[in-house]
Every structure is written in structure tokens, then in C-alpha cells.
Design an enzyme around this catalytic site. Structure first.
Site, PDB file in Angstrom:
ATOM      1  N   ARG A  83      -0.662 -10.516  12.941  1.00 28.15           N
ATOM      2  CA  ARG A  83      -1.061  -9.310  12.197  1.00 28.15           C
ATOM      3  C   ARG A  83      -2.010  -9.679  11.067  1.00 28.15           C
ATOM      4  NH1 ARG A  83       4.003  -5.977  10.385  1.00 28.15           N
ATOM      5  NH2 ARG A  83       2.391  -4.587   9.580  1.00 28.15           N
ATOM      6  N   LYS A 132       0.818  -1.217   0.000  1.00 26.87           N
ATOM      7  CA  LYS A 132       0.000   0.000   0.000  1.00 26.87           C
ATOM      8  C   LYS A 132       0.850   1.265   0.000  1.00 26.87           C
ATOM      9  CE  LYS A 132      -2.445  -0.899   3.711  1.00 26.87           C
ATOM     10  NZ  LYS A 132      -2.276  -2.286   4.177  1.00 26.87           N
ATOM     11  N   ARG A 151     -10.872   1.164   8.698  1.00 26.35           N
ATOM     12  CA  ARG A 151     -10.443  -0.144   9.161  1.00 26.35           C
ATOM     13  C   ARG A 151     -11.606  -1.010   9.638  1.00 26.35           C
ATOM     14  NH1 ARG A 151      -4.820  -0.994  10.292  1.00 26.35           N
ATOM     15  NH2 ARG A 151      -4.014   1.102  10.150  1.00 26.35           N
ATOM     16  N   ARG A 161      14.264  -4.313  12.258  1.00 24.49           N
ATOM     17  CA  ARG A 161      13.414  -4.685  13.386  1.00 24.49           C
ATOM     18  C   ARG A 161      13.201  -6.197  13.337  1.00 24.49           C
ATOM     19  NH1 ARG A 161       8.896  -0.683  11.789  1.00 24.49           N
ATOM     20  NH2 ARG A 161       7.616  -2.393  12.531  1.00 24.49           N
ATOM     21  N   ARG A 176      10.942  -7.649   4.984  1.00 21.16           N
ATOM     22  CA  ARG A 176      10.879  -6.237   5.347  1.00 21.16           C
ATOM     23  C   ARG A 176      11.376  -6.036   6.776  1.00 21.16           C
ATOM     24  NH1 ARG A 176       5.308  -3.274   4.211  1.00 21.16           N
ATOM     25  NH2 ARG A 176       4.698  -3.692   6.334  1.00 21.16           N
TER      26      ARG A 176
END
Ligand code: IMP
Ligand code: MG
Length: 373
Positions: free
Chosen positions: A329, A197, A272, A317, A311
Site C-alpha cells: 500500500r 487523514k 490521486r 481485519r 489499526r
């Protein structure tokens, strides 16, 4: 929406936003003039409310005085200044801050300054709540500006339409000038975490000149600027709770109203939930526009997991690379966010786009989908 005489006006800048902007202007001035002999000169009538609210937050030992300039009647600035009344304060060797509600062509301010220089002040600066850069025709831009706004007629918070509307606590803009919003391209870019996105929205913004509304950014802005809504949102976040939809919607409304001159919006990370989607529809329809389409980037689960893992590793991270976290998630997305697709499907606005392939090929699919709207 409100009506004043023959005209309709729609909300533009809320009382909350004005309040926080006035506070930050006052703070800037308090700091800039800390050891100086400053005098405030407010231009009547329009600036009375702004001058009063600002002056309450000025902590410098300073005088304030009001002058009157008559140059303006009806909807268009005539660019004529007829007279200046009431400059009785001694401004010699003092630092003058002119207070204005709005600087439009800048002609009023320019004439007032010219007149004042003959009284030999140490300096003259302008502090205006509103500034219309597209209408401004002078050289010297006001030093202290609250909001830079599109070149449209506004009322409220001291500003009038035919002498009415000065009593309003918030600022409104002329509805007929906002009606260009009807032809806006408003997109919801949708997809699970890792669908791309962020990358794709940048390209859509560039190609279609859209204004980017990310709820994450809007939250951070309101919290760091300590707006009333920001403080409210923070109070929930500090307790580890979700920010209620109505708070989010209010912040979003403020952002949308600030950008009514945009060619359209791209909503990122929002809506959302179905109640949010409903509230967004209501907000846009009040402003005379609507959602053009929801573009949903479709990526299957294994591919998402791989992308998120990569990613997380490259963004430094490594914790996020934990398969359990990634799975969680995705599960939250499936359970809570994915149902929003049905909301737009029911309105025939859902466009599913294959999100697998090169970044360019996905972009091209999106361009095609939008151009066929
Ligand atoms: P100037 O064009 O900068 O000289 O602005 C002159 C005056 O026009 C301002 O002090 C306002 O009183 C008025 N004015 C300019 N734009 C607006 C507006 O959008 N609403 C109401 N008054 C305005
Ligand atoms: Mg004025």
C-alpha cells in the site's frame, strides 16, 4: 455556462441525477398508493416535464390532470395566486397527489390544496422535484421531495426564467448567486495511508464548516442508488479495473454542484493522480472557485507501518496487518499518488504539516496553516 436574456446560469443538477431521482420518487409513490384510487394533479406550466417523466414510471391505474395557477413572474415569488384553472377531474374520495416542479414559499401549494379540499378528496399530498427549505413559509412540508436545494434561482427541466429555459434537460442555477463560491475554502487533505487523514478531516470540517467530499463515499452512493454513472463505475470495478478518471470527475462534479452553498470543500482521497488534479482545477474554475491549499500530512515510513499494523489489529481485519500488504500500500502511494504533491507545489499551494505527534498537536498545526491562508 448558459445565458438566458440578461442572466448567466451554471449547471446544478444533471439530467442523469434528475432521471434517477424521478425513478425513485415514482417507486415510492407506486408503493405508497398500491391499493388506492389515486389521481395526479400537475401544476402548469413548470411541472409539465417532471409530471411527464414521473407519470411514465407510475404503474398504478391512475388519472392525470393539469391545472394552471398564475402567481409568479420574474425572479421573485410574489406570494400571490391569482387563479386556478382546469380542475375538471372528479377527485371526490380519491387520493390526490399534486405534482410540482418546485416548492419555494409553499404559498401556491397551500392555496391549491385549500381549493381542492372543498371537492372532498380522501387525501392530498404533494410530490415536488425541488424544494427550497430556506424559502418555505408554510407548515406542511411536501411529502415526496426529489431534491432539497439552497434558496437560489434555478431554471431548466420545466422551470423558466422569464418564460425561457423550460426546454433544458438539466437544471441550472443563477451564476451571480453562486459567486459566493469565490470565497470558498477548498482543501485537499493529503497523506499516505495511516497518516491520520480521516481523524483530522473530521476536525477541519467541524471548525471551518466544510462539506466533506470523499470519492469512496461518492462511489458508494452512486452505486447503491444505481445512477447511470454508478452503474458505469461498477462495470469497471466488477472487472477488477480502475474506474476511469472522467467517470470519477463526473460524479464529483455532481456532488460539488449540489453543495454550492457550502463554505468550502475538503477533498479526501482525491485527487490521486495528476490528471485528476488537473480535472479538479478545471471543474472548480468553471464554478468560479479554486483549491486554496493542499495540506500534506508527513509521516515517515516506519511510523506508518506501526500505525497501520495497530489499526488492522484493532479494526478486526488482522490480514491487513500483514507487513507485505502494508508495504505494498505504501509503495503504491509513493509511486502513483505522491507525485500529485508536485502539482500543487508548482502552484505554491502545498503546505507540508508534520503528522507525527498527538492528534491535538497535529490538528493545531493544520488550524494554523489554514488560518494563515
Ligand atoms: P411557491 O413560492 O412555492 O408558491 O412557488 C411558486 C412558483 O414559483 C413555482 O411553481 C415556480 O413556478 C416558481 N418558482 C419558485 N422558485 C423558482 C425558481 O428558482 N426558478 C423558477 N421558478 C421558480
Ligand atoms: Mg410551478
Amino acid at each position: 455556462m448558459i445565458q438566458i436574456r440578461d442572466k448567466k446560469f451554471v449547471p446544478f443538477i444533471s439530467a442523469d441525477e434528475i432521471k434517477s431521482e424521478v425513478s425513485s420518487l415514482a417507486a415510492t409513490i407506486n408503493e405508497a398508493y398500491a391499493d388506492k384510487d389515486v389521481v395526479f394533479i400537475a401544476i402548469l406550466n413548470g411541472s409539465f416535464m417532471f409530471a411527464s417523466d414521473l407519470f411514465k414510471e407510475i404503474s398504478l391505474p391512475s388519472e392525470i390532470s393539469f391545472i394552471k395557477v398564475s402567481s409568479y413572474a420574474g425572479m421573485n415569488s410574489t406570494g400571490r395566486v391569482d387563479e386556478i384553472i382546469g380542475l375538471t377531474t372528479d377527485i371526490k374520495d380519491k387520493h390526490v397527489v399534486i405534482l410540482e416542479d418546485i416548492v419555494d414559499t409553499g404559498i401556491t401549494i397551500e392555496k391549491v390544496k385549500k381549493l381542492m379540499w372543498s371537492e372532498k378528496p380522501a387525501s392530498i399530498e404533494t410530490c415536488t422535484l425541488l424544494f427550497k427549505p430556506d424559502a418555505f413559509r408554510e407548515k406542511e412540508i411536501p411529502k415526496f421531495i426529489g431534491f432539497s436545494i439552497p434558496n437560489r434561482f434555478v431554471v431548466g427541466y420545466g422551470l423558466d426564467y422569464d418564460e425561457l429555459g423550460r426546454n433544458l434537460g438539466e437544471i441550472y442555477q443563477l451564476k451571480e448567486e453562486v459567486s459566493s463560491m469565490k470565497s470558498m475554502l477548498n482543501l485537499v487533505l493529503f497523506g499516505p495511508p495511516g497518516a491520520g487523514k480521516g481523524t483530522q478531516s473530521e476536525r477541519l470540517i467541524e471548525k471551518y464548516g466544510l462539506s466533506h467530499l470523499s470519492t469512496g463515499d461518492i462511489f458508494r452512493f452512486n452505486i447503491s442508488n444505481k445512477t447511470e454513472l454508478g452503474e458505469l463505475a461498477k462495470s469497471y470495478m466488477d472487472k477488477g479495473q480502475l474506474v476511469p478518471d472522467e467517470v470519477t470527475i463526473k460524479m464529483l462534479r455532481a456532488e460539488v454542484e449540489k453543495n454550492t452553498a457550502a463554505k468550502g470543500f475538503i477533498f479526501d482521497g482525491f485527487p490521486r493522480t495528476n490528471p485528476q488534479a488537473k480535472a479538479l482545477d478545471e471543474l472548480l474554475s468553471e464554478l468560479g472557485t479554486n483549491i486554496s491549499a493542499m495540506l500534506s500530512l508527513e509521516v515517515e515510513e516506519e511510523e506508518l507501518k506501526n500505525r497501520l499494523k495497530k489499526r488492522a489489529e484493532t479494526s478486526g481485519r488482522p490480514d491487513d496487518a500483514d507487513p507485505a500488504i502494508i508495504q505494498n500500500r505504501i509503495n503504491v502511494y509513493r509511486a502513483e499518488t505522491e507525485p500529485v504533491k508536485a502539482f500543487y507545489q508548482d502552484q505554491n499551494k502545498l503546505i507540508a504539516v508534520d503528522g507525527v505527534g498527538s492528534i491535538d498537536s497535529v490538528t493545531n498545526l493544520l488550524f494554523k496553516a489554514i488560518d494563515s491562508l
